[in-house]
Design an enzyme around this catalytic site. Structure first.
Site, PDB file in Angstrom:
ATOM      1  N   PRO A  44     100.537 -19.236  30.188  1.00 11.57           N
ATOM      2  CA  PRO A  44     102.012 -19.427  30.237  1.00 11.57           C
ATOM      3  C   PRO A  44     102.659 -18.181  29.348  1.00 11.57           C
ATOM      4  O   PRO A  44     101.998 -17.783  28.233  1.00 11.57           O
ATOM      5  CB  PRO A  44     102.173 -20.837  29.399  1.00 11.57           C
ATOM      6  CG  PRO A  44     101.041 -20.932  28.576  1.00 11.57           C
ATOM      7  CD  PRO A  44     100.006 -20.441  29.841  1.00 11.57           C
ATOM      8  N   ASN A  45     103.568 -17.897  29.622  1.00 10.85           N
ATOM      9  CA  ASN A  45     104.648 -16.654  29.154  1.00 10.85           C
ATOM     10  C   ASN A  45     104.051 -15.362  29.140  1.00 10.85           C
ATOM     11  O   ASN A  45     104.984 -14.364  28.656  1.00 10.85           O
ATOM     12  CB  ASN A  45     104.894 -17.220  27.444  1.00 10.85           C
ATOM     13  CG  ASN A  45     105.606 -18.672  27.370  1.00 10.85           C
ATOM     14  OD1 ASN A  45     106.460 -18.824  27.815  1.00 10.85           O
ATOM     15  ND2 ASN A  45     104.736 -19.402  26.388  1.00 10.85           N
ATOM     16  N   ARG A  82     108.461  -9.793  26.084  1.00 11.88           N
ATOM     17  CA  ARG A  82     108.147 -10.838  25.367  1.00 11.88           C
ATOM     18  C   ARG A  82     107.414 -10.287  23.737  1.00 11.88           C
ATOM     19  O   ARG A  82     106.443  -9.633  23.997  1.00 11.88           O
ATOM     20  CB  ARG A  82     107.215 -11.599  25.743  1.00 11.88           C
ATOM     21  CG  ARG A  82     106.411 -12.799  25.061  1.00 11.88           C
ATOM     22  CD  ARG A  82     105.316 -13.536  25.549  1.00 11.88           C
ATOM     23  NE  ARG A  82     104.952 -14.387  24.576  1.00 11.88           N
ATOM     24  CZ  ARG A  82     103.688 -15.086  24.596  1.00 11.88           C
ATOM     25  NH1 ARG A  82     102.681 -14.750  25.467  1.00 11.88           N
ATOM     26  NH2 ARG A  82     103.377 -15.978  23.696  1.00 11.88           N
ATOM     27  N   TYR A  96     102.765  -8.111  21.605  1.00 11.89           N
ATOM     28  CA  TYR A  96     101.951  -7.966  22.729  1.00 11.89           C
ATOM     29  C   TYR A  96     102.208  -6.596  23.799  1.00 11.89           C
ATOM     30  O   TYR A  96     101.643  -6.421  24.727  1.00 11.89           O
ATOM     31  CB  TYR A  96     102.383  -9.234  23.817  1.00 11.89           C
ATOM     32  CG  TYR A  96     102.235 -10.499  23.269  1.00 11.89           C
ATOM     33  CD1 TYR A  96     100.887 -10.850  22.928  1.00 11.89           C
ATOM     34  CD2 TYR A  96     103.355 -11.276  23.064  1.00 11.89           C
ATOM     35  CE1 TYR A  96     100.715 -12.183  22.514  1.00 11.89           C
ATOM     36  CE2 TYR A  96     102.989 -12.645  22.239  1.00 11.89           C
ATOM     37  CZ  TYR A  96     101.765 -12.980  22.012  1.00 11.89           C
ATOM     38  OH  TYR A  96     101.538 -14.082  21.460  1.00 11.89           O
ATOM     39  N   ASN A 140      92.934 -15.472  30.173  1.00 12.17           N
ATOM     40  CA  ASN A 140      93.567 -15.459  28.910  1.00 12.17           C
ATOM     41  C   ASN A 140      94.902 -16.810  29.188  1.00 12.17           C
ATOM     42  O   ASN A 140      95.586 -16.725  29.820  1.00 12.17           O
ATOM     43  CB  ASN A 140      94.473 -14.302  28.708  1.00 12.17           C
ATOM     44  CG  ASN A 140      95.343 -14.199  27.539  1.00 12.17           C
ATOM     45  OD1 ASN A 140      95.643 -15.187  26.874  1.00 12.17           O
ATOM     46  ND2 ASN A 140      96.237 -13.200  27.289  1.00 12.17           N
ATOM     47  N   ALA A 154      98.881 -19.805  25.108  1.00  8.95           N
ATOM     48  CA  ALA A 154      98.819 -20.976  24.382  1.00  8.95           C
ATOM     49  C   ALA A 154      98.035 -22.119  24.445  1.00  8.95           C
ATOM     50  O   ALA A 154      97.487 -22.967  23.764  1.00  8.95           O
ATOM     51  CB  ALA A 154     100.414 -21.597  24.006  1.00  8.95           C
ATOM     52  N   GLU A 157      86.704 -14.278  27.787  1.00  8.16           N
ATOM     53  CA  GLU A 157      88.025 -14.806  27.356  1.00  8.16           C
ATOM     54  C   GLU A 157      88.687 -13.592  26.565  1.00  8.16           C
ATOM     55  O   GLU A 157      87.964 -12.836  25.870  1.00  8.16           O
ATOM     56  CB  GLU A 157      87.747 -15.665  26.238  1.00  8.16           C
ATOM     57  CG  GLU A 157      88.995 -16.307  25.424  1.00  8.16           C
ATOM     58  CD  GLU A 157      88.727 -17.272  24.308  1.00  8.16           C
ATOM     59  OE1 GLU A 157      87.429 -17.468  24.125  1.00  8.16           O
ATOM     60  OE2 GLU A 157      89.546 -17.724  23.596  1.00  8.16           O
ATOM     61  N   HIS A 175      92.338 -12.202  24.675  1.00  5.81           N
ATOM     62  CA  HIS A 175      93.751 -12.288  24.054  1.00  5.81           C
ATOM     63  C   HIS A 175      94.179 -10.956  23.653  1.00  5.81           C
ATOM     64  O   HIS A 175      93.432 -10.042  23.154  1.00  5.81           O
ATOM     65  CB  HIS A 175      93.504 -13.201  22.904  1.00  5.81           C
ATOM     66  CG  HIS A 175      93.341 -14.444  23.225  1.00  5.81           C
ATOM     67  ND1 HIS A 175      93.949 -15.573  23.638  1.00  5.81           N
ATOM     68  CD2 HIS A 175      91.928 -15.003  23.011  1.00  5.81           C
ATOM     69  CE1 HIS A 175      93.194 -16.485  24.242  1.00  5.81           C
ATOM     70  NE2 HIS A 175      92.081 -16.300  23.665  1.00  5.81           N
ATOM     71  N   ARG A 192      96.259 -14.148  13.158  1.00  5.11           N
ATOM     72  CA  ARG A 192      97.603 -14.259  12.994  1.00  5.11           C
ATOM     73  C   ARG A 192      97.903 -15.751  12.078  1.00  5.11           C
ATOM     74  O   ARG A 192      96.938 -16.571  11.844  1.00  5.11           O
ATOM     75  CB  ARG A 192      98.252 -14.680  14.429  1.00  5.11           C
ATOM     76  CG  ARG A 192      98.099 -13.473  15.350  1.00  5.11           C
ATOM     77  CD  ARG A 192      98.699 -13.507  16.697  1.00  5.11           C
ATOM     78  NE  ARG A 192     100.009 -13.846  16.903  1.00  5.11           N
ATOM     79  CZ  ARG A 192     100.465 -14.007  18.217  1.00  5.11           C
ATOM     80  NH1 ARG A 192     100.018 -14.004  18.986  1.00  5.11           N
ATOM     81  NH2 ARG A 192     101.876 -14.570  18.124  1.00  5.11           N
TER      82      ARG A 192
HETATM   83  C1  DQA Z   1      97.506 -14.910  23.565  1.00  7.38           C
HETATM   84  C2  DQA Z   1      97.629 -15.459  22.153  1.00  7.38           C
HETATM   85  C3  DQA Z   1      97.969 -16.660  21.979  1.00  7.38           C
HETATM   86  O1  DQA Z   1      97.797 -17.538  20.653  1.00  7.38           O
HETATM   87  C4  DQA Z   1      99.410 -16.913  22.418  1.00  7.38           C
HETATM   88  O2  DQA Z   1      99.888 -18.297  22.477  1.00  7.38           O
HETATM   89  C5  DQA Z   1      99.863 -16.161  23.639  1.00  7.38           C
HETATM   90  C6  DQA Z   1      98.924 -14.896  23.854  1.00  7.38           C
HETATM   91  C7  DQA Z   1      97.098 -13.163  23.172  1.00  7.38           C
HETATM   92  O3  DQA Z   1      97.203 -12.815  24.353  1.00  7.38           O
HETATM   93  O4  DQA Z   1      97.239 -12.617  22.481  1.00  7.38           O
HETATM   94  O5  DQA Z   1     100.780 -16.686  24.428  1.00  7.38           O
HETATM   95  O6  DQA Z   1      96.785 -15.464  24.279  1.00  7.38           O
END
Ligand code: DQA
Length: 144
Positions: A10-11, A18, A23, A74, A77, A98, A100, A107
């Site tokens: 998501p997002n 964003r 990011y 990825n 959240a 995995e 990120h 963070r």
């Molecule tokens: C994320 C890190 C997560 O904590 C966050 O909720 C994201 C992006 C990253 O790629 O850094 O949406 O997965």
């Protein structure tokens, strides 16, 4: 060419717009193109998908389990709280890396310090920006 699925949660569809301070400025479409190019250089046939709907990600993970397709995930959240994604990752039959973009462990929000994906991941790449996806594909190509 071996198939690899890059699955973004998501997002991440709003990458580039964003929180670019966290990011970066690369859009999801640009990331998808880069992943396909990096994959081609590594002899991988890469397909990139993004969803804001948890059930859709679960369907994709189940599909990958049935077809034994390696995954770059990825889960954004959902990484931090989805037991359904924990269960879906547990039944994967090919390697999972995995990724990120940021480093959630560094963070300030406490909730980011847990991952339901990590127990099932062959490798975790975090805090490398978009290049983390290239590193993940490299790791999968090496394991191929
Ligand atoms: C994320 C890190 C997560 O904590 C966050 O909720 C994201 C992006 C990253 O790629 O850094 O949406 O997965």
């Amino acid at each position: 060419m071996s198939k690899v699925l890059v699955l973004n949660g998501p997002n991440l569809g709003r990458l580039g717009r964003r929180q670019p301070d966290i990011y970066g400025h690369t859009t999801h479409a640009e990331l998808a193109e880069l992943c396909r190019q990096w994959g081609a250089e590594l002899g991988l046939d890469v397909e990139v998908r993004q969803t804001n709907h948890e059930g859709e990600l679960l369907d994709w993970l189940n599909e990958a389990a049935d077809a034994a397709v390696p995954i770059v995930l990825n889960a954004a959240a959902w990484t931090h709280y989805s037991w359904a994604i924990f269960d879906a990752c547990a039944q994967l039959t090919a390697p999972l890396v995995e990724v990120h973009i940021s480093d959630p462990s560094q963070r300030p929000e406490e909730f980011r310090h847990t991952s339901v994906v990590t127990p099932h991941a062959a490798q975790v790449i975090a805090g490398q920006g978009i290049d983390g996806y290239r590193q993940a594909l490299e790791a999968l190509a090496a394991a191929d």
